[in-house]
Design a protein around this motif. Sequence first.
Motif, PDB file in Angstrom:
ATOM      1  N   ARG A 360       0.844  -1.226   0.000  1.00  0.00           N
ATOM      2  CA  ARG A 360       0.000   0.000   0.000  1.00  0.00           C
ATOM      3  C   ARG A 360       0.856   1.244   0.000  1.00  0.00           C
ATOM      4  NH1 ARG A 360      -3.009  -3.268   3.500  1.00  0.00           N
ATOM      5  NH2 ARG A 360      -2.099  -2.242   5.359  1.00  0.00           N
ATOM      6  N   GLU A 364       0.900   4.209  -2.866  1.00  0.00           N
ATOM      7  CA  GLU A 364       0.663   5.643  -2.644  1.00  0.00           C
ATOM      8  C   GLU A 364       1.744   6.471  -3.307  1.00  0.00           C
ATOM      9  OE1 GLU A 364       0.301   6.288   1.496  1.00  0.00           O
ATOM     10  OE2 GLU A 364      -1.604   5.218   1.692  1.00  0.00           O
ATOM     11  N   LYS A 368       1.241   9.271  -6.307  1.00  0.00           N
ATOM     12  CA  LYS A 368       1.739  10.661  -6.273  1.00  0.00           C
ATOM     13  C   LYS A 368       2.571  10.969  -7.497  1.00  0.00           C
ATOM     14  CE  LYS A 368       1.707  11.170  -1.232  1.00  0.00           C
ATOM     15  NZ  LYS A 368       2.530  11.381  -0.004  1.00  0.00           N
TER      16      LYS A 368
END
Length: 400
Positions: A360, A364, A368
């Motif tokens: 996870r 992320e 981004k």
Amino acid sequence: MSDQVKTKAQDAVALVDEVNSVVLPDPSPAEDVVSLETASPEMSEEIRARMDEIDMGDTQSIVSFGSAAQAELQEISQAMLADVRNKDVGPAGDSLRDIVTTIRGFSVSELDVRRKQSWWEKLVGRSAPFAKFTARYEQVQAQIDRVTDTLLKHEHALLKDIKSLDLLYDKTLQFYDELALYIAAGQQKLAELDNVTIPAKEAEVQAASPDAQVMTAQQLRDLRAARDDLERRVHDLKLTRQVTMQSLPSIRLVQENDKSLVTKINSTLVNTVPLWETQLAQAVTIQRSAEAAAAVRDANDLTNELLTANAKNLRDSNTAIRTEMERGVFDIEAVKQANADLIATIQDSLRIADEGKARRAKAEEELKRMEGDLRDTLSSAKARGTGTGDTTATSVPAGA
């Protein structure tokens, strides 16, 4: 063997001894044909008489020269072949084999009641060996009587043939000598044609007038052709005589074989068959004793097997019961295995949770980065739209 058959067999012993006591003569036939010049006066007359049968002007006379002797020889040969077919070693030999096969049926292996049946016996549903043995023994005496009676018939037929073959031999020898006379007559006639008749005809052709010369020459050709036919006929008679000479020892060979077979049959009837019957009677008694002994042995074996089997079953069942009684509710090995599996499960859960958290976080960061790339791309596109022209795809080339 029945008393009647036994009496017949004993009566035939004298006939067999009489036949075996006779020494078969084997005269050697003369191989060379005697010529007219060297023949005795009586034989010379016989040769000239056969020469008179030849008519050089009659083709049939040449073709049939010596046919009487050949016809008689053919008749004798056919009688010999018929004799061999009708009397002969085949049926007598079959009868001997019938007896041997009947007796061999009582083999030692077949009398064994514990032997394993073959696939053929299972296929045809063969009965138990001793039951089959008993059933067959009830018929053996009748079978032996029937076969011995058949052998007696063959024995008497062979005794007749041995005597008749003597007559056949003498008659064949006579025709062998008769063929020699025909061959001598033919050879003398050929010499006469070559040395006298044909040279005289050749001189006649030379002396004939031109008008008669053609007919005379034709007669000469016909005479020479008839001479060649006679020569071929004499050659055939020589071949026939050779075949006749070969048949003489053949007759003697058949006689010797018949004498040997008669002796063998008589020995089987007088000596062998009674011995077989005695052995069969003993075989039945021995088999019944073996059956009784086998029954006692099987009973003892069954008792011993029951005692051994019960003792073993008691030991096995006691071991199983005591083992179950001494076991706990749970086996320590089962508890250890369950605890190890539980610890491994908790460790797997923690490891999977850590791996999911890491994935996870990495996702992320990747989101981004993708968002920044998209923002930079949009800003670059807006700057190009407020410049000298539209976007690269819609700008107008210079000089348009």
